[in-house]
Design a protein around this motif. Structure first.
Motif, PDB file in Angstrom:
ATOM      1  N   GLY A  58       0.813  -1.217   0.000  1.00  0.00           N
ATOM      2  CA  GLY A  58       0.000   0.000   0.000  1.00  0.00           C
ATOM      3  C   GLY A  58       0.842   1.261   0.000  1.00  0.00           C
ATOM      4  O   GLY A  58       0.598   2.177  -0.795  1.00  0.00           O
ATOM      5  N   TRP A  59       1.841   1.329   0.863  1.00  0.00           N
ATOM      6  CA  TRP A  59       2.691   2.523   0.916  1.00  0.00           C
ATOM      7  C   TRP A  59       3.522   2.677  -0.354  1.00  0.00           C
ATOM      8  O   TRP A  59       3.698   3.788  -0.860  1.00  0.00           O
ATOM      9  CB  TRP A  59       3.580   2.509   2.159  1.00  0.00           C
ATOM     10  N   ASN A  60       4.027   1.568  -0.871  1.00  0.00           N
ATOM     11  CA  ASN A  60       4.814   1.657  -2.108  1.00  0.00           C
ATOM     12  C   ASN A  60       3.954   2.132  -3.263  1.00  0.00           C
ATOM     13  O   ASN A  60       4.390   2.954  -4.084  1.00  0.00           O
ATOM     14  CB  ASN A  60       5.441   0.308  -2.442  1.00  0.00           C
ATOM     15  N   GLU A  61       2.718   1.654  -3.335  1.00  0.00           N
ATOM     16  CA  GLU A  61       1.789   2.113  -4.382  1.00  0.00           C
ATOM     17  C   GLU A  61       1.510   3.609  -4.229  1.00  0.00           C
ATOM     18  O   GLU A  61       1.395   4.324  -5.226  1.00  0.00           O
ATOM     19  CB  GLU A  61       0.491   1.312  -4.349  1.00  0.00           C
ATOM     20  N   LEU A  62       1.406   4.082  -2.984  1.00  0.00           N
ATOM     21  CA  LEU A  62       1.197   5.518  -2.772  1.00  0.00           C
ATOM     22  C   LEU A  62       2.382   6.328  -3.284  1.00  0.00           C
ATOM     23  O   LEU A  62       2.197   7.384  -3.897  1.00  0.00           O
ATOM     24  CB  LEU A  62       0.952   5.824  -1.295  1.00  0.00           C
ATOM     25  N   VAL A  63       3.602   5.863  -3.034  1.00  0.00           N
ATOM     26  CA  VAL A  63       4.791   6.566  -3.536  1.00  0.00           C
ATOM     27  C   VAL A  63       4.696   6.724  -5.046  1.00  0.00           C
ATOM     28  O   VAL A  63       4.942   7.806  -5.594  1.00  0.00           O
ATOM     29  CB  VAL A  63       6.084   5.821  -3.147  1.00  0.00           C
ATOM     30  N   LEU A  64       4.326   5.654  -5.729  1.00  0.00           N
ATOM     31  CA  LEU A  64       4.193   5.711  -7.191  1.00  0.00           C
ATOM     32  C   LEU A  64       3.068   6.662  -7.598  1.00  0.00           C
ATOM     33  O   LEU A  64       3.228   7.458  -8.528  1.00  0.00           O
ATOM     34  CB  LEU A  64       3.955   4.314  -7.754  1.00  0.00           C
ATOM     35  N   LYS A  65       1.955   6.588  -6.897  1.00  0.00           N
ATOM     36  CA  LYS A  65       0.816   7.462  -7.188  1.00  0.00           C
ATOM     37  C   LYS A  65       1.201   8.939  -7.018  1.00  0.00           C
ATOM     38  O   LYS A  65       0.918   9.767  -7.875  1.00  0.00           O
ATOM     39  CB  LYS A  65      -0.347   7.105  -6.255  1.00  0.00           C
ATOM     40  N   TRP A  66       1.869   9.251  -5.907  1.00  0.00           N
ATOM     41  CA  TRP A  66       2.307  10.628  -5.665  1.00  0.00           C
ATOM     42  C   TRP A  66       3.239  11.096  -6.769  1.00  0.00           C
ATOM     43  O   TRP A  66       3.087  12.196  -7.298  1.00  0.00           O
ATOM     44  CB  TRP A  66       3.065  10.746  -4.352  1.00  0.00           C
ATOM     45  N   SER A  67       4.211  10.266  -7.096  1.00  0.00           N
ATOM     46  CA  SER A  67       5.226  10.645  -8.080  1.00  0.00           C
ATOM     47  C   SER A  67       4.615  10.866  -9.460  1.00  0.00           C
ATOM     48  O   SER A  67       4.943  11.844 -10.136  1.00  0.00           O
ATOM     49  CB  SER A  67       6.324   9.577  -8.145  1.00  0.00           C
ATOM     50  N   HIS A  68       3.730   9.974  -9.865  1.00  0.00           N
ATOM     51  CA  HIS A  68       3.105  10.123 -11.179  1.00  0.00           C
ATOM     52  C   HIS A  68       2.206  11.359 -11.229  1.00  0.00           C
ATOM     53  O   HIS A  68       2.178  12.070 -12.236  1.00  0.00           O
ATOM     54  CB  HIS A  68       2.343   8.857 -11.557  1.00  0.00           C
ATOM     55  N   ALA A  69       1.485  11.624 -10.151  1.00  0.00           N
ATOM     56  CA  ALA A  69       0.638  12.813 -10.100  1.00  0.00           C
ATOM     57  C   ALA A  69       1.484  14.081 -10.185  1.00  0.00           C
ATOM     58  O   ALA A  69       1.132  15.023 -10.906  1.00  0.00           O
ATOM     59  CB  ALA A  69      -0.209  12.815  -8.830  1.00  0.00           C
ATOM     60  N   ARG A  72       2.600  14.781 -13.644  1.00  0.00           N
ATOM     61  CA  ARG A  72       1.490  15.293 -14.470  1.00  0.00           C
ATOM     62  C   ARG A  72       1.031  16.684 -14.027  1.00  0.00           C
ATOM     63  O   ARG A  72       0.114  17.246 -14.609  1.00  0.00           O
ATOM     64  CB  ARG A  72       0.317  14.316 -14.412  1.00  0.00           C
ATOM     65  N   GLY A  73       1.651  17.216 -12.976  1.00  0.00           N
ATOM     66  CA  GLY A  73       1.285  18.540 -12.488  1.00  0.00           C
ATOM     67  C   GLY A  73      -0.007  18.569 -11.693  1.00  0.00           C
ATOM     68  O   GLY A  73      -0.595  19.623 -11.495  1.00  0.00           O
TER      69      GLY A  73
END
Length: 170
Positions: A58-69, A72-73
């Motif tokens: 879950g936390w690793n997926e959040l890191v990816l989600k934050w970074s991708h967002a 994309r600005g």
């Protein structure tokens, strides 16, 4: 372990702590992985080894989600939409539920996959992008990644080793 200060140190910290954790996870007997006998992420609760793996995913997926967002600005809801930093116990419970239907081997495969995607993300970043400026409040992107990968891997390994010792599995 010292706090990483550049991309190479971050990759080393993530890789080293993950490999040590994975070695421990692979020795957990399948029949014990759903046993709720580890101290949970909410005071006074118990979790299973499977829950611990779900938490890391879950936390690793959040890191990816934050970074991708961020790339994309887009605005990022830290730590996660619907949760505040003082509600991390509830977020942990959400992670346990999100992955409750996966078998232990599926959880380990999912963790391996998200770990690989984190390493790939860091590999595509420069030292400047990772450590050159605040990314969330006063924290750099590299520090936020480390907070949510290498550090929790090491913490999980310690919890797991204590649990194995207490249960005569060491």
């Amino acid at each position: 372990m010292a706090v990483p200060q550049n991309k190479q140190e971050l990759l080393q910290a993530i890789s080293s702590s993950y490999q040590q954790l994975r070695a421990e996870l692979l020795t957990v007997p399948e029949e014990r992985c759903r046993e709720r006998s580890l101290q949970g992420h909410v005071k006074g609760t118990q979790m299973s080894v499977s829950d611990l793996v779900a938490y890391l995913i879950g936390w690793n997926e959040l890191v990816l989600k934050w970074s991708h967002a961020k790339v994309r600005g887009e605005a990022v809801d830290f730590p996660e939409r619907g949760f505040k930093w003082n509600e991390l116990g509830a977020l942990a419970q959400k992670f346990y539920a999100d992955y409750a239907d996966l078998s232990y081997s599926e959880l380990l495969t999912r963790l391996q996959d998200v770990y690989g995607r984190i390493v790939e993300l860091v590999g595509h970043c420069t030292d400047q992008a990772l450590y050159g400026a605040p990314w969330y409040k006063t924290y750099s992107q590299g520090r936020m990644i480390q907070f949510n990968t290498a550090s929790p891997y090491a913490n999980a390994r310690n919890r797991l080793r204590q649990w194995k010792k207490a249960n005569s599995l060491a």
